[in-house]
Design a protein around this motif. Structure first.
Motif, short mmCIF file in Angstrom:
data_model
loop_
_atom_site.label_atom_id
_atom_site.label_comp_id
_atom_site.label_asym_id
_atom_site.label_seq_id
_atom_site.Cartn_x
_atom_site.Cartn_y
_atom_site.Cartn_z
N PRO A 8 0.81 -1.23 0.00
CA PRO A 8 0.00 0.00 0.00
C PRO A 8 0.84 1.27 0.00
N MET A 9 2.10 1.20 0.43
CA MET A 9 2.94 2.40 0.48
C MET A 9 3.60 2.70 -0.86
N ILE A 10 3.72 1.69 -1.71
CA ILE A 10 4.52 1.82 -2.93
C ILE A 10 3.61 1.56 -4.13
N PRO A 11 3.64 2.43 -5.16
CA PRO A 11 2.82 2.17 -6.36
C PRO A 11 3.27 0.89 -7.05
N SER A 12 2.36 0.28 -7.76
CA SER A 12 2.68 -0.98 -8.43
C SER A 12 3.66 -0.74 -9.57
N ALA A 13 4.48 -1.76 -9.83
CA ALA A 13 5.43 -1.67 -10.93
C ALA A 13 4.71 -1.48 -12.25
N SER A 14 3.60 -2.19 -12.43
CA SER A 14 2.86 -2.07 -13.68
C SER A 14 2.37 -0.65 -13.90
N SER A 15 1.87 -0.03 -12.83
CA SER A 15 1.39 1.35 -12.94
C SER A 15 2.53 2.30 -13.28
N LEU A 16 3.66 2.14 -12.61
CA LEU A 16 4.79 3.04 -12.85
C LEU A 16 5.31 2.91 -14.27
N LEU A 17 5.54 1.68 -14.70
CA LEU A 17 6.21 1.45 -15.98
C LEU A 17 5.27 1.60 -17.17
N ARG A 18 4.06 1.05 -17.05
CA ARG A 18 3.15 1.03 -18.20
C ARG A 18 2.29 2.29 -18.29
N ASP A 19 1.78 2.73 -17.16
CA ASP A 19 0.83 3.85 -17.18
C ASP A 19 1.52 5.20 -17.10
N LYS A 20 2.50 5.32 -16.20
CA LYS A 20 3.16 6.60 -16.00
C LYS A 20 4.45 6.73 -16.78
#
Length: 595
Positions: free
Chosen positions: A49-61
């Motif tokens: 919950p403290m850290i954004p998901s890797a998928s969100s960071l790499l794919r979305d952002k």
């Protein structure tokens, strides 16, 4: 093949070609350097919950600079496998920009989530302040080269270290990460540290050094830390601003690739009273223009967004510009001359600023070019994109590296006193220094692992049955808050009467060797005249300490800062002046050689 994919072309040509192809979203993604979690088994952690998901960071952002957080030990081969997994994700996103993985120090004996991780599968060394106690540039060069090899094997390509800050304020909570208080000594060590990580020039076999915290985070007002609003002020009552710049000058001469400014805001100087990450006079004026630094400048973590870290509400460290909204904070950081925002994952703010006409895309291009240049220089677009987990298992933590780390732990230990004691030669009636201890004697332990000590002496449970007591203590501090704040050892450097009582009781009963882990200077006055021997350590294992105490290894360390005689002397000293307390108990450089 596009030109940027051709390794035969000059790097600047490849950067220009790729930059011309990127969307604004891809460029914005380059400008964020945030945390990412790693599961102990090397799989991608998407549920913290403290850290954004890797998928969100790499794919979305479209973010591709990540600082690894490990909440449990991760074997090197699994860390390498994790690295390959995120590279595979990144290869399928946009123009396939590879991920740059960074890490805070992770080669120490001590685990402190606020500053560093314990070694785990890597070789274990003294904390940086212990490297400073050796005062040995060649040792520091060897350390950094081993860090380079272990990082490289596991895919870590940016070291969020070394700290070039000076330990001039004894109460500051981050002294443990510095190399000491003397600018000339620290400069010599920093130079070798950077060269050990990067080599003579940044290349495919390098780990980029992100030297921090410009322009020197040591002179914190009253020793409080700028992670927190009550510690945001940096002060220079001794007029020593330029003194704190010396280690950074050494880092620049060695070719440091990247720099991180600190959170603090300068007070009563020629510079604007805003945090260094927002401070154009410091970043653009000093770093870019005076020093001609054209590498990547990444802010410290969390200057824009409020967060919850380890259960603690952490407002953005936007000191001096708290009134600005998030868009305006980002704009202020970029206008000051920084390239990346550390600990943030909001590239949409840069996209908004460009769309609103507040930030020209040409300014984004300037930072994107610097960032891409380092990726190409590190070989991430070519044969350094993926690593071999089997090689990581073989290289990281290999016996030669562990042996070198243990030797450095021993070399960092400082013998402060070694008083003649009548009982040091049992039954002889002769007083002699207690060190080195004779192997096979009976010892009573407090704070030392009895299993390890059994290899040196007979361990007894009753002080009355012992020839000598060996006690280990950490330097005192005032507990602050909970969660993340609890990891910052700040405030008092004296023990309370309650804390002193059990140790002083032992010293009155039998010869007692007292070792203090000096993550900060401590007031050792109560021990100095009572302990049979007094030592200072800086992140050394029980084995390393016992090797020195029992004469298996020489004592070579000398103090990397002075040890004050009282808190009153500390409170009367000046935050920016090294070794400034009146009548110190032990001066800078003190240490008794034992062979």
């Amino acid at each position: 093949m596009h030109p940027y994919q051709n390794p035969a072309l000059p790097i600047e040509d490849r950067v220009s070609d790729l930059l011309s192809r990127l969307t604004l979203a891809e460029k914005a993604g380059l400008m964020f350097h945030t945390m990412i979690a790693v599961n102990p088994d090397g799989t991608i952690a998407d549920g913290n919950p403290m850290i954004p998901s890797a998928s969100s960071l790499l794919r979305d952002k479209l973010i591709n600079h990540v600082n690894i957080l490990t909440f449990a030990p991760v074997p090197p081969e699994r860390l390498a496998a994790w690295h390959n997994r995120i590279q595979e994700i990144a290869a399928g996103v946009g123009h396939g920009i590879p991920v740059t993985v960074s890490s805070d120090p992770r080669h120490g004996v001590i685990d402190n989530p606020a500053a560093s991780a314990a070694a785990g599968g890597f070789s274990a060394w003294p904390e940086p302040i212990g490297l400073g106690a050796t005062k040995d540039p060649s040792l520091v060069r060897g350390f950094a080269d081993i860090v380079r090899q272990e990082y490289l094997a596991t895919g870590i390509r940016v070291a969020l270290h070394p700290m070039a800050d000076l330990a001039t304020e004894p109460r500051w909570a981050r002294i443990n990460g510095t190399l000491g208080s003397d600018a000339d000594t620290v400069s010599a060590l920093i130079r070798e540290y950077v060269l050990g990580l990067q080599g003579d020039a940044l290349g495919p076999d390098s780990v980029a050094a992100m030297v921090k915290h410009f322009p020197g985070a040591g002179p914190q007002k009253d020793g409080e830390d700028a992670h927190f609003a009550y510690g945001r002020e940096q002060v220079y009552p001794g007029g020593m601003w330029d003194y704190h710049l010396k280690p950074f000058e050494a880092a620049f001469e060695a070719g440091a690739a990247q720099v991180m400014p600190y959170y603090g805001m300068p007070v009563d100087t020629e510079h604007e009273e805003v945090g260094f990450g927002f401070n154009a006079g410091v970043i653009e004026g000093l770093l870019r223009q005076r020093y001609g630094f054209d590498g990547v400048i990444c802010t410290d973590w969390g200057l824009v967004s409020d967060a919850v870290i380890m259960g603690t509400d952490m407002p953005a460290r936007a000191w001096g510009v708290e009134h600005l909204d998030r868009h305006a904070r980002v704009l202020r950081i970029l206008e000051a001359g920084a390239d990346q925002l550390g600990g943030e994952h909001c590239p949409e703010l840069i996209i908004d600023l460009v769309a609103d006409g507040r930030l020209p895309e040409s300014r984004v291009d300037v930072s994107a070019r610097r960032i891409l240049r380092d990726k190409f220089r590190l070989g991430l677009f070519d044969d350094r994109r993926f690593v071999d987990p089997a090689a990581a298992a073989r290289i990281a933590g290999q016996p030669a590296f562990r042996s070198a780390g243990l030797t450095a732990q021993r070399d960092s230990i400082v013998v402060l006193t070694d008083r003649p004691v009548l009982a040091a030669v049992p039954g002889s009636g002769i007083a002699a220094p207690v060190l080195p201890l004779a192997e096979g004697i009976s010892v009573y332990l407090d704070g030392v692992d009895p299993v390890i000590a059994a290899g040196y002496a007979k361990v007894v449970d009753d002080p009355a049955s012992a020839d000598v007591a060996i006690v280990r203590r950490a330097a005192p501090y005032d507990p602050r808050g909970v969660g993340f704040e609890a990891f910052f050892h700040a405030g008092r450097l004296e023990w309370t009467d309650e804390e002193l009582a059990p140790v002083l009781e032992l010293t009155a009963t039998l010869p007692t060797v007292v070792d203090v882990w000096l993550d900060r200077p401590a007031v050792l006055t109560p021990f100095a005249g009572r302990a049979a021997a007094l030592t200072g350590s800086f992140g050394s294992s029980d084995e390393a300490l016992l090797d020195v105490l029992f004469g298996r290894a020489p004592s070579r360390g000398t103090l990397p800062f002075e040890l004050p005689s009282s808190m009153a002397a500390v409170e009367a000293s000046r935050e920016d002046v090294p070794n400034d307390s009146a009548d110190p108990l032990f001066p800078y450089g003190h240490g008794l050689p034992l062979s």
